[in-house]
Design a protein around this motif. Structure first.
Motif: not given
Length: 168
Positions: A12-25
């Protein structure tokens, strides 16, 4: 059980971080395309909205599992022993009830009805039911974490060592 909780936490931590990084992009590209290039990107605007939903819901499930969700713990800090365990069980029952009724059941109805109706996103053309999947998924995860907490509370109450540590 400890391994399952640890694996769920890491995933969950990895998935959420990836989603957040993509959101920032997406948001960064939206700003650049709007103010630098003078041609706003409608795709990233819509995608950012849906990513935000997923980050919020999956992040809420993750923080529930980490005991870092918003809580008023004044009563829990004052209680000890059996009273603290009973209140803890009541809290977990409320979390399970809410997650089951609103997120899992209600979210599943929303997903199925939007898929049946063929509702799609305006710009990306994606099926809205898939966007709404974050609701039942987060509900399942919150129920999982609540059951882990119930087991830990019951084991602590009976004098056995807890299944997982208090902070997971």
């Amino acid at each position: 059980m400890k391994n399952l909780v640890a694996m769920t936490n890491k995933s969950l931590a990895f998935f959420t971080i990836c989603l957040l990084a993509f959101l920032v992009l997406c948001v960064s590209w939206q700003v650049i395309s709007r103010y630098v290039l003078g041609a706003p990107s409608t795709e990233t605007d819509e995608l950012a909205r849906y990513l935000f939903m997923w980050v919020a819901m999956i992040g809420a499930a993750y923080t529930t599992g980490q005991h870092r969700h918003l809580a008023i713990d004044l009563l829990m800090l004052k209680l000890t022993g059996a009273k603290k365990s009973i209140v803890g069980l009541i809290i977990q029952a409320v979390i399970i009830s809410f997650s089951s009724i609103v997120l899992l059941y209600g979210g599943s109805l929303l997903v199925s009805s939007t898929l049946e109706n063929g509702q799609i996103t305006p710009v990306l053309g994606w099926k809205m039911g898939y966007i709404y999947l974050c609701l039942p998924i987060s509900g399942i995860l919150m129920i999982f974490y609540a059951f882990v907490d119930v087991i830990s509370i019951l084991q602590h109450f009976s004098g056995q060592p807890p299944v997982v540590s208090e902070s997971h």
